[in-house]
Design an enzyme around this catalytic site. Structure first.
Site, PDB file in Angstrom:
ATOM      1  N   ASP A  96       0.858  -1.182   0.000  1.00  0.00           N
ATOM      2  CA  ASP A  96       0.000   0.000   0.000  1.00  0.00           C
ATOM      3  C   ASP A  96       0.895   1.233   0.000  1.00  0.00           C
ATOM      4  O   ASP A  96       1.465   1.605   1.035  1.00  0.00           O
ATOM      5  CB  ASP A  96      -0.906  -0.006   1.230  1.00  0.00           C
ATOM      6  CG  ASP A  96      -1.873   1.177   1.260  1.00  0.00           C
ATOM      7  OD1 ASP A  96      -1.778   2.045   0.369  1.00  0.00           O
ATOM      8  OD2 ASP A  96      -2.719   1.218   2.175  1.00  0.00           O
ATOM      9  N   ASN A 123       4.925   1.525 -11.215  1.00  0.00           N
ATOM     10  CA  ASN A 123       3.811   1.781 -12.119  1.00  0.00           C
ATOM     11  C   ASN A 123       2.580   2.344 -11.416  1.00  0.00           C
ATOM     12  O   ASN A 123       1.824   3.123 -11.995  1.00  0.00           O
ATOM     13  CB  ASN A 123       3.455   0.459 -12.816  1.00  0.00           C
ATOM     14  CG  ASN A 123       2.081   0.481 -13.462  1.00  0.00           C
ATOM     15  OD1 ASN A 123       1.876   1.113 -14.495  1.00  0.00           O
ATOM     16  ND2 ASN A 123       1.124  -0.218 -12.844  1.00  0.00           N
ATOM     17  N   TYR A 211      -2.743  15.225 -10.613  1.00  0.00           N
ATOM     18  CA  TYR A 211      -2.139  14.011 -11.156  1.00  0.00           C
ATOM     19  C   TYR A 211      -0.988  14.368 -12.113  1.00  0.00           C
ATOM     20  O   TYR A 211       0.107  13.797 -12.034  1.00  0.00           O
ATOM     21  CB  TYR A 211      -3.196  13.184 -11.882  1.00  0.00           C
ATOM     22  CG  TYR A 211      -2.646  12.035 -12.691  1.00  0.00           C
ATOM     23  CD1 TYR A 211      -2.133  10.902 -12.076  1.00  0.00           C
ATOM     24  CD2 TYR A 211      -2.651  12.082 -14.087  1.00  0.00           C
ATOM     25  CE1 TYR A 211      -1.636   9.843 -12.818  1.00  0.00           C
ATOM     26  CE2 TYR A 211      -2.158  11.022 -14.838  1.00  0.00           C
ATOM     27  CZ  TYR A 211      -1.657   9.910 -14.197  1.00  0.00           C
ATOM     28  OH  TYR A 211      -1.159   8.872 -14.948  1.00  0.00           O
ATOM     29  N   LYS A 215       3.239  13.638 -12.113  1.00  0.00           N
ATOM     30  CA  LYS A 215       3.971  12.996 -13.206  1.00  0.00           C
ATOM     31  C   LYS A 215       5.179  13.826 -13.648  1.00  0.00           C
ATOM     32  O   LYS A 215       6.163  13.283 -14.152  1.00  0.00           O
ATOM     33  CB  LYS A 215       3.027  12.724 -14.378  1.00  0.00           C
ATOM     34  CG  LYS A 215       2.015  11.628 -14.071  1.00  0.00           C
ATOM     35  CD  LYS A 215       2.713  10.350 -13.615  1.00  0.00           C
ATOM     36  CE  LYS A 215       1.791   9.239 -13.231  1.00  0.00           C
ATOM     37  NZ  LYS A 215       2.495   8.011 -12.809  1.00  0.00           N
TER      38      LYS A 215
END
Length: 343
Positions: A96, A123, A211, A215
């Site tokens: 987790d 990933n 998000y 990245k």
């Protein structure tokens, strides 16, 4: 819309991807050990990557928090690959990433039972989540998408280095980024938690913007990780780190989500018009290449710390993700967060 994003979309959707045959273009992974985080969903990129690497002979761990879903995926992969692998197998590792302390414990337990680790594919990520902070004062998306993988990677580093020090080794760390990083807001500085915990409240699609922000951070972290692995102090303390190849990868636009929409059969033809790959098998070729492509093995010095696109090419990330100073500052900040967590 930013020029880099437009150019990248044009590249993905107009140009055909180079020919890549996993049966011929992957190294023999027999006897090698791999971890792919967040590979439990049958429609996900991690799942498709696990299939490629297991076919090539690797012992692949699906590292995820949903045990039931992961075990079901493992059974499906076993059935699909029956008789098609060179000794490859798939195992489950409960992980987790939203709990960095638990992440460290899992990594330590892994090192106690495995004698090598050849490939780590970071990933796993969360996307559309509300903005909230953990008890450590770090936002949930930053914790899961960045801090968790950072702690996991550094904790596993002694085993990665031990493996890399062996003759004929080919040890890699692949950090997944996204095309979305091209349209993420500019990062001016990364000195404090507030610089990381950007809410982007006044922006449309703020959750998606957060998000994209993570990245960009993944690419900056990968650059700093490469520097760290090759520093004399690190390689002196952990011989072999300088032989580890760390890369950031944009895997392209693959339809891994329309299957979860209402009436997926209705939406899928429209979604596929803007996707790079028609299916998960082809769509995960870039990840398989980054994890075990022969071309990287044969020229690994060119790939360290670099950004790869979905066409298997070393490319330029957004200007936002190129700053050496901000990359170094991010590493310092992550080290501080890790220390403050008692890790």
């Amino acid at each position: 819309m930013r020029k880099g994003f437009v150019k990248a979309v044009a590249c993905e959707n107009i140009l055909m991807a180079p020919r890549f045959d996993p049966k011929k273009d992957l190294v023999n992974l027999s006897g090698r050990v791999v971890i792919v985080t967040g590979a439990n969903r049958e429609s996900g990129l991690g799942y498709g990557t696990v299939r490629h690497l297991a076919r090539a002979g690797a012992k692949v761990y699906i590292a995820a928090r949903n045990e039931k879903q992961s075990l079901a995926s493992i059974e499906k992969i076993k059935a699909e690959l029956d008789g098609q692998t060179h000794g490859g197998k798939v195992c489950f590792l409960k992980l987790d990433l939203s709990d960095p302390r638990g992440v460290k414990k899992v990594a330590e337990e892994f090192m106690a039972k495995e004698s090598r680790l050849d490939v780590l594919v970071n990933n796993a990520a969360i996307v559309f989540v509300p903005f909230e902070k953990t008890s450590d004062g770090v936002s949930k998306i930053i914790t899961t998408n960045l801090v968790g993988p950072f702690v996991f990677t550094l904790t596993l580093l002694p085993l990665l280095a031990k493996t890399a020090a062996q003759e004929g080794s080919d040890v890699r760390i692949v950090n997944l980024t996204s095309l979305v990083h091209y349209i993420a807001p500019k990062i001016k500085k990364l000195k404090t938690l507030d610089d990381l915990n950007q809410e982007f409240r006044r922006r449309p699609l703020s959750a998606f913007t957060r998000y994209g922000h993570t990245k960009v951070l993944i690419i900056l972290w990968t650059k700093a990780l490469h520097t760290y692995l090759n520093s004399p102090s690190t390689s002196s303390a952990l011989p072999g780190t300088e032989r580890i190849t760390a890369m950031a990868l944009d895997p392209g636009s693959v339809d891994t989500f329309s299957v979860r929409w209402p009436l997926p059969w209705l939406w899928r033809p429209f979604v596929r018009l803007v996707m790079t790959a028609p299916n998960l098998e082809v769509g995960t070729h870039p990840m398989a290449f980054a994890a075990a492509g022969k071309k990287i093995r044969d020229g690994k010095e060119a790939y360290g710390g670099r950004f790869l696109n979905e066409r298997f090419k070393i490319a330029k990330p957004s200007r936002n993700a190129r700053s050496e100073k901000i990359s170094a500052d991010l590493w310092t900040l992550l080290e501080k967060i890790k220390k403050d967590m008692g890790l």
